[in-house]
Design a protein around this motif. Sequence first.
Motif, short mmCIF file in Angstrom:
data_model
loop_
_atom_site.label_atom_id
_atom_site.label_comp_id
_atom_site.label_asym_id
_atom_site.label_seq_id
_atom_site.Cartn_x
_atom_site.Cartn_y
_atom_site.Cartn_z
N LEU A 1 4.79 -8.94 -10.42
CA LEU A 1 3.67 -8.01 -10.68
C LEU A 1 2.56 -8.20 -9.65
CD1 LEU A 1 3.59 -8.15 -14.59
CD2 LEU A 1 4.32 -6.22 -13.18
N GLN A 2 2.37 -9.44 -9.21
CA GLN A 2 1.37 -9.67 -8.15
C GLN A 2 1.78 -8.95 -6.86
OE1 GLN A 2 1.40 -13.96 -8.28
NE2 GLN A 2 -0.46 -14.06 -9.52
N ARG A 3 3.08 -8.97 -6.55
CA ARG A 3 3.55 -8.27 -5.34
C ARG A 3 3.41 -6.75 -5.52
NH1 ARG A 3 7.64 -12.14 -5.97
NH2 ARG A 3 9.27 -10.66 -6.53
N CYS A 4 3.68 -6.28 -6.76
CA CYS A 4 3.54 -4.84 -7.05
C CYS A 4 2.10 -4.39 -6.83
CB CYS A 4 3.93 -4.53 -8.49
SG CYS A 4 5.71 -4.54 -8.74
N LYS A 5 1.17 -5.24 -7.26
CA LYS A 5 -0.24 -4.91 -7.12
C LYS A 5 -0.56 -4.63 -5.64
CE LYS A 5 -3.32 -8.10 -7.93
NZ LYS A 5 -4.16 -9.13 -8.56
N LYS A 6 0.01 -5.43 -4.77
CA LYS A 6 -0.21 -5.24 -3.32
C LYS A 6 0.48 -3.97 -2.82
CE LYS A 6 -0.60 -10.07 -2.00
NZ LYS A 6 0.24 -11.15 -1.55
N GLY A 7 1.51 -3.54 -3.55
CA GLY A 7 2.28 -2.36 -3.13
C GLY A 7 1.60 -1.05 -3.50
N LEU A 8 0.48 -1.13 -4.24
CA LEU A 8 -0.18 0.11 -4.70
C LEU A 8 -1.13 0.69 -3.67
CD1 LEU A 8 -1.10 -0.89 -8.38
CD2 LEU A 8 0.79 0.59 -7.64
N ARG A 9 -1.22 2.02 -3.67
CA ARG A 9 -2.25 2.73 -2.91
C ARG A 9 -3.55 2.68 -3.70
NH1 ARG A 9 0.42 8.59 -1.59
NH2 ARG A 9 1.26 8.11 0.46
N PRO A 10 -4.67 3.11 -3.11
CA PRO A 10 -5.92 3.19 -3.89
C PRO A 10 -5.69 4.03 -5.15
CG PRO A 10 -6.34 3.57 -1.56
CD PRO A 10 -4.86 3.49 -1.70
N ASN A 11 -6.25 3.61 -6.26
CA ASN A 11 -6.09 4.25 -7.59
C ASN A 11 -4.67 4.14 -8.15
OD1 ASN A 11 -8.78 5.03 -7.55
ND2 ASN A 11 -8.29 6.98 -6.58
N GLY B 1 0.79 -1.24 0.00
CA GLY B 1 0.00 0.00 0.00
C GLY B 1 0.81 1.28 0.00
N ARG B 2 2.07 1.26 -0.48
CA ARG B 2 2.93 2.45 -0.38
C ARG B 2 2.90 3.36 -1.62
NH1 ARG B 2 7.32 4.64 2.32
NH2 ARG B 2 9.03 5.41 1.04
N TYR B 3 2.67 2.79 -2.80
CA TYR B 3 2.97 3.56 -4.02
C TYR B 3 1.74 3.98 -4.83
CZ TYR B 3 7.61 1.95 -2.96
OH TYR B 3 8.79 1.71 -2.32
N ASP B 4 1.80 5.24 -5.34
CA ASP B 4 0.81 5.69 -6.32
C ASP B 4 1.13 5.10 -7.68
OD1 ASP B 4 -0.72 7.46 -4.62
OD2 ASP B 4 1.09 8.70 -4.57
N VAL B 5 2.41 5.08 -8.00
CA VAL B 5 2.85 4.52 -9.28
C VAL B 5 4.09 3.67 -9.06
CG1 VAL B 5 3.97 5.14 -11.49
CG2 VAL B 5 1.84 6.29 -10.82
N ILE B 6 4.11 2.52 -9.73
CA ILE B 6 5.33 1.70 -9.79
C ILE B 6 5.77 1.71 -11.24
CG2 ILE B 6 6.29 -0.62 -9.50
CD1 ILE B 6 4.43 -1.02 -7.12
N TRP B 7 6.98 2.20 -11.49
CA TRP B 7 7.50 2.35 -12.87
C TRP B 7 8.58 1.28 -13.08
CZ3 TRP B 7 5.93 5.74 -16.68
CH2 TRP B 7 6.73 5.80 -17.82
N ALA B 8 8.40 0.43 -14.10
CA ALA B 8 9.41 -0.61 -14.40
C ALA B 8 9.82 -0.47 -15.86
CB ALA B 8 8.83 -1.99 -14.13
N GLN B 9 11.05 -0.09 -16.09
CA GLN B 9 11.50 0.18 -17.46
C GLN B 9 12.80 -0.54 -17.78
OE1 GLN B 9 11.61 4.27 -18.60
NE2 GLN B 9 12.58 3.83 -20.55
#
Length: 245
Positions: A168-178, A145-153
């Motif tokens: 990507l599943q772990r990243c999904k959990k790392g996102l804030r609402p929206n 729940g920490r990030y508004d955006v996770i950028w992977a390039q």
Amino acid sequence: METVKALPGTDSAGAIYASHLDLWSDDKKRASWYQKAADHWAAQAATLDGVLGGFPETSEPDLRESRRFLDLVSSRAPNPPKREIVLDCGAGIGRVTKGLLLDLFERVDLVEPNDRLLEEAKKQVGARAERLIASSLEKFEPEEGRYDVIWAQWVLLYLTDEDLVAFLQRCKKGLRPNGMIFVKENVVIEGQWMVDRDDNSISRTDAMYKDIFRKAGLVLQDQLRQAAWPNDLVPVKMYALRGAA
Ligand SMILES: C[S@@+](CC[C@H](N)C(=O)[O-])C[C@H]1O[C@@H](n2cnc3c(N)ncnc32)[C@H](O)[C@@H]1O
């Protein structure tokens, strides 16, 4: 369990593969897959030329188009992510953080496995980076729940399909609402996947990425092909992803 379709492809040494799964079919192959990339990056200069594989002139059009895509997504998405905190994955020397993310977001975290490149990123972005995390993505777990955006390039091309879905599943959990995940990678638009044996990176097809996103429980919100790109380089695509409801 879902069966995985065998997808044929080639590598830069001239080998032909009946299935992409043959690249990573046992522990030994998986270990040497990652080791080669780590060795490659240990030998590159901590410069723009080094991180862009000898094409430093592509940095400016790359950053310009990324900014355009982020703004486009913000204007088109019903509930765009906030611009407070972003994670730069496989950050290298902090090129994307410095040239894009720090302009648009209040706070940035970086994750990068190579100590020397991360040290240079620290010099480049200084105190404006909140966390500089030394880790490879296959082992990394973003804080929930920490990030508004996770950028992977230009980094997901180093992960096996299985590790990429799990990441990507772990990243999904790392996102804030929206929150959203942005992926920017070399993508084969027509034809088969290709592996570069210099650094063990895979240029996946567009269909392969979309299948991986689906398996990770992500929904494609928007996509854009990088414009102003040299014809002799693999095309580059950007994807904006949200967690499936
Ligand atoms: C082509 S550079 C891109 C750097 C940065 N994203 C940019 O666009 O400037 C690839 C980066 O991925 C990192 N990398 C390679 N394998 C990785 C892995 N398994 N996990 C995380 N980063 C990795 C390398 O150390 C290097 O910094």
